[in-house]
Write a protein that holds these residues in place. Sequence first.
Motif, short mmCIF file in Angstrom:
data_model
loop_
_atom_site.label_atom_id
_atom_site.label_comp_id
_atom_site.label_asym_id
_atom_site.label_seq_id
_atom_site.Cartn_x
_atom_site.Cartn_y
_atom_site.Cartn_z
N GLU A 236 0.59 -1.04 -0.45
CA GLU A 236 0.11 -0.19 -0.02
C GLU A 236 0.96 1.79 0.08
N GLN A 237 2.28 1.54 0.57
CA GLN A 237 2.24 2.26 1.20
C GLN A 237 3.28 2.54 -0.63
N LEU A 238 3.76 2.02 -0.69
CA LEU A 238 4.50 1.76 -2.48
C LEU A 238 3.85 2.18 -3.80
N ALA A 239 2.28 1.79 -3.22
CA ALA A 239 1.66 2.37 -4.62
C ALA A 239 1.00 3.79 -4.04
N VAL A 240 0.95 4.24 -3.07
CA VAL A 240 1.13 5.91 -2.56
C VAL A 240 2.72 6.24 -3.46
N THR A 241 4.20 5.30 -2.96
CA THR A 241 4.87 5.80 -3.84
C THR A 241 4.43 6.84 -5.61
N PHE A 242 4.24 5.47 -5.74
CA PHE A 242 4.04 5.50 -7.19
C PHE A 242 3.10 6.76 -7.38
N VAL A 243 2.01 6.63 -6.86
CA VAL A 243 0.99 7.51 -7.97
C VAL A 243 1.82 9.16 -7.07
N ALA A 244 2.01 9.04 -5.51
CA ALA A 244 2.86 10.68 -5.40
C ALA A 244 4.01 10.97 -6.85
N GLY A 245 4.76 9.47 -7.55
CA GLY A 245 5.62 10.12 -8.01
C GLY A 245 5.28 10.06 -9.46
N TYR A 246 4.02 10.14 -9.80
CA TYR A 246 3.40 10.36 -11.35
C TYR A 246 3.24 11.42 -11.26
N ILE A 247 2.72 11.64 -10.17
CA ILE A 247 2.00 13.98 -9.74
C ILE A 247 2.98 14.34 -10.26
N ALA A 248 4.20 14.12 -9.30
CA ALA A 248 5.34 14.97 -9.76
C ALA A 248 5.60 14.42 -11.08
N GLY A 249 5.92 14.14 -11.49
CA GLY A 249 6.41 13.86 -12.83
C GLY A 249 5.31 14.41 -13.87
N VAL A 250 4.81 15.00 -13.75
CA VAL A 250 3.49 15.44 -14.83
C VAL A 250 4.44 17.26 -14.60
N PHE A 251 4.31 17.68 -13.60
CA PHE A 251 4.82 18.93 -13.02
C PHE A 251 6.00 19.26 -13.70
N CYS A 252 6.94 18.19 -12.89
CA CYS A 252 7.85 18.47 -13.68
C CYS A 252 7.97 18.52 -15.04
N ALA A 253 7.25 18.07 -15.96
CA ALA A 253 7.35 17.26 -17.69
C ALA A 253 7.56 18.89 -17.81
N VAL A 254 6.37 19.79 -17.52
CA VAL A 254 5.86 20.89 -17.86
C VAL A 254 6.88 21.74 -17.91
N VAL A 255 7.41 21.99 -16.44
CA VAL A 255 8.55 23.31 -15.68
C VAL A 255 9.68 22.83 -17.08
N SER A 256 9.72 21.59 -16.96
CA SER A 256 11.67 21.32 -17.50
C SER A 256 11.84 21.76 -18.75
N HIS A 257 10.22 21.20 -19.40
CA HIS A 257 10.65 21.02 -21.44
C HIS A 257 10.97 22.17 -22.28
N PRO A 258 10.78 23.36 -21.68
CA PRO A 258 11.61 24.21 -22.88
C PRO A 258 13.24 24.60 -22.92
N ALA A 259 13.67 24.26 -21.56
CA ALA A 259 14.94 23.66 -21.09
C ALA A 259 15.71 22.28 -21.94
N ASP A 260 14.27 20.95 -21.75
CA ASP A 260 14.96 20.36 -22.76
C ASP A 260 15.22 19.90 -24.62
N SER A 261 14.28 21.21 -24.70
CA SER A 261 14.62 21.19 -27.03
C SER A 261 15.62 21.77 -26.55
N VAL A 262 15.61 23.14 -26.11
CA VAL A 262 17.08 23.98 -25.98
C VAL A 262 18.10 22.95 -25.92
N VAL A 263 18.65 22.08 -25.04
CA VAL A 263 19.57 20.57 -25.29
C VAL A 263 19.35 19.98 -26.28
N SER A 264 18.07 19.44 -26.51
CA SER A 264 18.22 18.61 -27.65
C SER A 264 18.52 19.18 -28.71
#
Length: 330
Positions: A236-264
């Motif tokens: 159950e606690q690992l399931a919470v970890t996975f859900v929280a990780g996915y939510i964090a990941g969506v925000f991460c993608a939006v915040v970092s995408h412009p710089a990721d395009s420049v790096v590529s």
Amino acid sequence: MCDAGGYQALRGRSAGQLNGRPWAAALEESSYEYGSTKYLLLCGLGGMLSCGLTHTAIVPLDLVKCRMQVDPSKYKGILSGFGVTLRDDGLRGLARGWAPTFLGYSMQGLFKFGLYEVFKIRYAELLGQEKAYEWRTGLYLAASASAEFFADVALAPMEAVKVRMQTQQGYARTLRAAAPKMYGEEGLWAFYKGVAPLWMRQIPYTMMKFACFERTVEGLYKYVVPKPQSHCTKSEQLAVTFVAGYIAGVFCAVVSHPADSVVSVLNKEKGSTAFDVLQRLGFKGVWKGLFARIIMIGTLTALQWFIYDSVKVYFKLPRPPVPQAPKSRK
């Protein structure tokens, strides 16, 4: 941090030992002391596995995403991008760049997760128990930013090789061919010219990744999970970890995408600077491939936290519970 290891035989510590670490009020028994060198090295190992394995697993999606960023006229979408890649390079072409990806992100994970634990502990000790709890979001942000600064220096050489292999058609098929060729053409600078854009991309990404994860875990146990964290099973606690990780990941993608395009684009070309690339791409151009990145980073971040917590469970590392207000505040 989500505790996926259970709370049998919790052991208390004196107020002096816990000064500045409100989340360390009770820790499960283990052969490794919280904050010890062995504890931090095993956290680094967990980071190596979580980042190295997950980034390598999604190389095909990453390859298409990078090509969409540097050649949007040819690679117009995720599905069409996969189709063009299969037509041009065959099935084997989807795995291009897996070796530098595995090596680079394993080193990044070692420093990212290992040093995050180091900085989180040290900064909390400097703040003191009450302020460490009151300013915990800022503490997570500062600790993750500090860790990622060093992690990107470790990642930069292999990231440069990976992008060159994936986006410059006919350049090189293997790490053994690409790295010497890059060194011969541009010297050592070829491997580190992308460090500044990496910092632009990865530091905000990691700050969001860790702070959002920590606070999401706290919120899930407070408002969603119907029983206390200490009463949840490991699964159950690992399931919470996975859900929280996915939510964090969506925000991460939006915040970092412009710089990721420049790096590529920057790592594909010779002689360009980050400012040149940013001017050429424009506002619309830096958001190309965002949907692919959200899918990739959301899944990636969730799996990374899941693997990292699983490593802690396997080695029976002391697991701090969700932060609780110090008695003085209550």
